[in-house]
Design a protein around this motif. Structure first.
Motif, PDB file in Angstrom:
ATOM      1  N   ALA A 179      -4.610   2.914   3.584  1.00 30.49           N
ATOM      2  CA  ALA A 179      -5.377   2.435   2.436  1.00 30.49           C
ATOM      3  C   ALA A 179      -6.734   3.141   2.300  1.00 30.49           C
ATOM      4  O   ALA A 179      -7.293   3.212   1.209  1.00 30.49           O
ATOM      5  CB  ALA A 179      -5.571   0.927   2.539  1.00 30.49           C
ATOM      6  N   THR A 188      -7.227  -3.139  -2.414  1.00 35.62           N
ATOM      7  CA  THR A 188      -5.970  -3.768  -1.996  1.00 35.62           C
ATOM      8  C   THR A 188      -6.184  -5.210  -1.568  1.00 35.62           C
ATOM      9  O   THR A 188      -7.331  -5.654  -1.395  1.00 35.62           O
ATOM     10  CB  THR A 188      -5.333  -2.937  -0.845  1.00 35.62           C
ATOM     11  OG1 THR A 188      -4.037  -3.456  -0.540  1.00 35.62           O
ATOM     12  CG2 THR A 188      -6.191  -2.998   0.416  1.00 35.62           C
ATOM     13  N   ASP A 217       0.814  -1.216   0.000  1.00 38.33           N
ATOM     14  CA  ASP A 217       0.000   0.000   0.000  1.00 38.33           C
ATOM     15  C   ASP A 217       0.847   1.266   0.000  1.00 38.33           C
ATOM     16  O   ASP A 217       0.466   2.271  -0.613  1.00 38.33           O
ATOM     17  CB  ASP A 217      -0.942   0.009   1.216  1.00 38.33           C
ATOM     18  CG  ASP A 217      -2.007  -1.075   1.126  1.00 38.33           C
ATOM     19  OD1 ASP A 217      -2.161  -1.667   0.032  1.00 38.33           O
ATOM     20  OD2 ASP A 217      -2.677  -1.337   2.144  1.00 38.33           O
TER      21      ASP A 217
END
Lengths: 342, 342
Positions: A288, A297, A255
């Motif tokens: 995220a 993700t 991320d």
């Protein structure tokens, strides 16, 4: 310096209790064979003098320290900069604390310090070791092996194929990467780029393999090497836009890297996900959720990985010899989390 | 588990070299009085078998581990969430590494774990301890004192007045706070509020005292208690706006708190610095530069504080007994850094 009073000695306790040194030692180390009346006198003297047994001497007898070393094979600056490590340490800390074991985090500046870490591990200060973020060719596993300490690794060590006795906890990096790339293809994207992690780590190699499983035959210029940092995501994204301006999706190895890539895409006026869809790896919160747009993700349960590492090690430390060995590797599943970026 | 080979013993080395256990022990521990020809045979056997001396046994002789414990008296979640600690650890790590000493960070979940930390410190695993972020009434100093370890504190412990033998490194918190408030008064502000840090820590108490030195006689409702976190800055700022809507300046006990306060001022449509001027403490980068607007703050050199703590401890460990004691407290100056917020 807090040296107001000299530390009371075993001799002082013996004198106070009117018993021999050997008797004090037996009582302090929990051995049998001391009459209760004498043991009581020793315990009272220990209490009155505030005597603390010298663990260095004591551990020669008990061979347990109730302490576990944790080594992150990264410079301390990265340990504190990348929330991945804090998350894994949280799981480890909770599990060790629940079993009243002390978490002993051994920090280093760089790989040159690993020999000193090896000396500390060999020094009889801890019962076992938890090691993560190993890099290929790191001398640490050899040093730990020489120290003879039970060890659990976070992430599959690169040499685990050849040694059946290595215990590790890992995520299904290759399967997770496949899910990410298939998701992008399912959205109708065809020119899917990949920004890798540090390729001297198996997690990065496995994610690249997962990408290749799905993208076999794709333009090799669509793959650019990163190192799991946001800065590498920015650099790699710039390079990708120069090489393959027609790309329509990016799978980033984690991320942080994806966050860096998003910044560069915005700079270049590419809309996400309309022009370029982006998928990360980790589901590292709050990152995220706070990227612009929020990041689709591959979630791995990092805290649970840490907890599981600690649990496997504690189980091994409690294990009576001669029973079946522990499992050599535990691989946790990953799940795709869909947000706005893809 | 890395247990492929049993760890070679002292006995195995003695057998291989054809000498007694005592001779091996003397060579391994660097004692005099072993003929060079024998010593050479022992060293060869040590090398061939990959023998690592048991430090627990060895330290009974040498009494040095080349390892220093660091204890942050906060839950591990805060250690990783507040960049202050990473900064201080960076200074400590650099200094210890430069002297080939291992940094042993002892993490805890909460204060209940401090007794276990005390046991580890008393256990003969480290040569000394660096302790920071102590809270009033923490049992840790007593436990460390009982362990008899040389210790340097980061931040003045609250009981240092009464005990001349306490070594600590601190910033001039009171002087820095005075500078901050005087700067605000110099800008023509008169209703200067203060959001304190955790008042069970001397740094917070000293900053509050500095505020009061300058604002003697001010409305007591202008002071609201925080705890050095951004969340406490938000909460305190809301409370202040409710209590004293006419306030025209805020001195926050650290930059994280100031960042929280800035968010709430923006929410309420108060312009900074036009309506309310804000000053923080720390000059924690990148936070202090990235707030909206960038933060005027009192700089303390946190990394240098860590380095100095380590240096004082190492000096103490090397000190031959009988010489003058170390200084009891080192207080570093602070400087005001002017940015847009005040």
């Amino acid at each position: 310096m807090t040296e107001t009073a000299p530390r009371p000695t075993l001799e002082a306790v013996a004198a106070r209790a009117g018993v021999s040194r050997a008797t004090v030692s037996r009582v302090v180390n929990g051995s049998e064979g001391v009459r209760e009346r004498l043991a009581e006198r020793v315990r009272r003297a220990v209490e009155e003098l505030g005597y603390v047994p010298n663990q260095a001497a004591r551990s020669l007898v008990t061979r347990r320290h109730d302490a576990v070393a944790v080594i992150v094979a990264e410079p301390e600056t990265r340990v504190f900069a990348d929330p991945f490590f804090a998350r894994q340490l949280r799981g480890i800390s909770k599990e060790l604390t629940a079993h009243d074991n002390q978490l002993v985090l051994l920090l280093t500046e760089d790989r040159d310090d690993h020999e000193r870490v090896g000396r500390y591990l060999a020094g009889g200060h801890v019962d076992g070791a938890l090691v993560f973020s190993l890099h290929i060719d790191d001398p640490l596993p050899g040093l730990i092996q020489r120290a003879g300490l039970p060890t659990v690794f976070g992430g599959r060590p690169d040499w685990s194929g050849g040694r059946g006795d290595v215990v590790y906890v890992d995520s299904d990096n290759r399967g997770g990467a496949r899910d990410a790339v298939r998701h992008l293809l399912g959205l109708g994207r065809s020119r899917v780029a990949h920004i890798t992690g540090a390729l001297d780590q198996t997690s990065a190699v496995d994610r690249l393999d997962g990408y290749r499983d799905v993208m076999a035959g794709a333009d090799p210029r669509l793959v650019v090497e990163g190192d799991f940092t946001a800065a590498s995501g920015e650099r790699a994204m710039r390079e990708l836009l120069g090489r393959c301006p027609g790309l329509d999706a990016v799978f980033a190895a984690n991320d942080l890297t994806a966050a860096g890539a998003l910044r560069v895409l915005r700079e270049h006026g590419r809309r996400v996900p309309e022009d370029v869809a982006v998928v990360g790896f980790d589901d590292m919160l709050p990152i995220a959720e706070q990227t612009e747009p929020p990041l689709t993700t591959v979630r791995q349960d990092i805290e649970e990985m840490g907890r599981l590492m600690a649990r496997l090690l504690l189980r091994e430390l409690d294990r009576t010899t001669g029973t079946d060995g522990p499992p050599s590797g535990v691989v946790l599943p990953t799940t795709l989390v869909r947000r706005a970026s893809a």
